[in-house]
Motif scaffolding. Structure first.
Motif, mmCIF file in Angstrom:
data_model
loop_
_atom_site.group_PDB
_atom_site.id
_atom_site.type_symbol
_atom_site.label_atom_id
_atom_site.label_comp_id
_atom_site.label_asym_id
_atom_site.label_seq_id
_atom_site.Cartn_x
_atom_site.Cartn_y
_atom_site.Cartn_z
ATOM 1 N N LEU A 9 -0.047 -9.535 12.461
ATOM 2 C CA LEU A 9 -0.021 -9.610 13.919
ATOM 3 C C LEU A 9 -1.107 -8.730 14.533
ATOM 4 N N LYS A 10 -1.651 -7.789 13.737
ATOM 5 C CA LYS A 10 -2.712 -6.894 14.213
ATOM 6 C C LYS A 10 -4.099 -7.492 14.047
ATOM 7 N N LYS A 11 -4.301 -8.226 12.968
ATOM 8 C CA LYS A 11 -5.625 -8.759 12.620
ATOM 9 C C LYS A 11 -5.564 -10.284 12.624
ATOM 10 N N ASP A 12 -6.230 -10.896 13.574
ATOM 11 C CA ASP A 12 -6.222 -12.349 13.709
ATOM 12 C C ASP A 12 -6.780 -13.032 12.455
ATOM 13 N N SER A 13 -6.130 -14.098 12.023
ATOM 14 C CA SER A 13 -6.561 -14.925 10.884
ATOM 15 C C SER A 13 -6.653 -14.133 9.582
ATOM 16 N N THR A 14 -5.802 -13.140 9.425
ATOM 17 C CA THR A 14 -5.750 -12.339 8.205
ATOM 18 C C THR A 14 -4.404 -12.580 7.535
ATOM 19 N N ASP A 22 8.783 -10.572 0.251
ATOM 20 C CA ASP A 22 9.158 -9.241 0.744
ATOM 21 C C ASP A 22 8.948 -8.117 -0.267
ATOM 22 N N ASP A 23 8.126 -8.341 -1.284
ATOM 23 C CA ASP A 23 7.822 -7.292 -2.260
ATOM 24 C C ASP A 23 6.370 -6.863 -2.069
ATOM 25 N N PHE A 24 6.186 -5.747 -1.370
ATOM 26 C CA PHE A 24 4.850 -5.237 -1.065
ATOM 27 C C PHE A 24 4.525 -4.005 -1.907
ATOM 28 N N SER A 25 5.235 -3.825 -3.002
ATOM 29 C CA SER A 25 5.065 -2.633 -3.838
ATOM 30 C C SER A 25 3.664 -2.532 -4.443
ATOM 31 N N ALA A 26 2.985 -3.643 -4.653
ATOM 32 C CA ALA A 26 1.641 -3.622 -5.239
ATOM 33 C C ALA A 26 0.551 -3.416 -4.186
ATOM 34 N N LYS A 33 -0.724 -0.445 6.448
ATOM 35 C CA LYS A 33 -0.835 0.157 7.780
ATOM 36 C C LYS A 33 -1.817 -0.626 8.642
ATOM 37 N N THR A 34 -2.959 -0.969 8.062
ATOM 38 C CA THR A 34 -3.981 -1.722 8.795
ATOM 39 C C THR A 34 -3.506 -3.132 9.096
ATOM 40 N N PHE A 35 -2.803 -3.737 8.135
ATOM 41 C CA PHE A 35 -2.326 -5.108 8.263
ATOM 42 C C PHE A 35 -1.227 -5.218 9.326
ATOM 43 N N GLY A 36 -0.397 -4.195 9.418
ATOM 44 C CA GLY A 36 0.725 -4.224 10.343
ATOM 45 C C GLY A 36 1.950 -4.849 9.685
ATOM 46 N N THR A 37 2.964 -5.117 10.471
ATOM 47 C CA THR A 37 4.192 -5.708 9.943
ATOM 48 C C THR A 37 3.916 -7.144 9.500
ATOM 49 N N PRO A 38 4.077 -7.434 8.198
ATOM 50 C CA PRO A 38 3.811 -8.785 7.703
ATOM 51 C C PRO A 38 4.847 -9.794 8.230
ATOM 52 N N VAL A 39 4.362 -10.952 8.635
ATOM 53 C CA VAL A 39 5.232 -12.026 9.111
ATOM 54 C C VAL A 39 5.111 -13.192 8.132
ATOM 55 N N LEU A 40 6.220 -13.572 7.521
ATOM 56 C CA LEU A 40 6.204 -14.649 6.527
ATOM 57 C C LEU A 40 5.736 -15.960 7.155
ATOM 58 N N VAL A 41 4.769 -16.583 6.491
ATOM 59 C CA VAL A 41 4.251 -17.870 6.945
ATOM 60 C C VAL A 41 4.800 -18.984 6.060
ATOM 61 N N THR A 42 4.678 -18.795 4.740
ATOM 62 C CA THR A 42 5.120 -19.846 3.824
ATOM 63 C C THR A 42 5.275 -19.300 2.411
ATOM 64 N N LEU A 43 5.939 -20.058 1.579
ATOM 65 C CA LEU A 43 5.996 -19.813 0.146
ATOM 66 C C LEU A 43 5.198 -20.921 -0.510
ATOM 67 N N LEU A 44 4.323 -20.580 -1.452
ATOM 68 C CA LEU A 44 3.458 -21.567 -2.095
ATOM 69 C C LEU A 44 3.659 -21.565 -3.603
#
Length: 92
Positions: A9-14, A22-26, A33-44
């Motif tokens: 939501l912070k960086k357009d088209s990123t 929901d596993d961001f451990s890696a 922090k730069t990316f912001g709160t991730p919003v799920l788009v899809t599972l592929l």
């Protein structure tokens, strides 16, 4: 190979691809922090795809396997001023 794709939501088209939903451990903390709160788009399911719209599928698979995530940045914007100047110099 399944993966989850999140948009920033912070960086357009990123977009951030991770191996499990929901596993961001890696993913490095600085990147999250730069990316912001991730919003799920899809599972592929990458095993059933030959290509992706704006990312090299082989690179996505490789980075998911090696580092556990893939960051897709937007394509660079066209420099319209430089293009205009180049077209003018061709007219002389």
């Amino acid at each position: 190979m399944l993966c989850a794709v999140y948009k920033s939501l912070k960086k357009d088209s990123t977009y951030l691809y991770v191996q499990r939903r929901d596993d961001f451990s890696a993913v490095p903390d600085v990147l999250l922090k730069t990316f912001g709160t991730p919003v799920l788009v899809t599972l592929l399911n990458l095993a059933k795809r030959e290509h992706l719209a704006l990312a090299d599928i082989d690179k996505v698979r490789q980075q998911l396997s090696e580092q556990g995530y893939y960051l897709q940045l937007p394509p660079p914007e066209d420099n319209l001023l430089a293009q205009h100047k180049a077209s003018l110099s061709g007219l002389s």
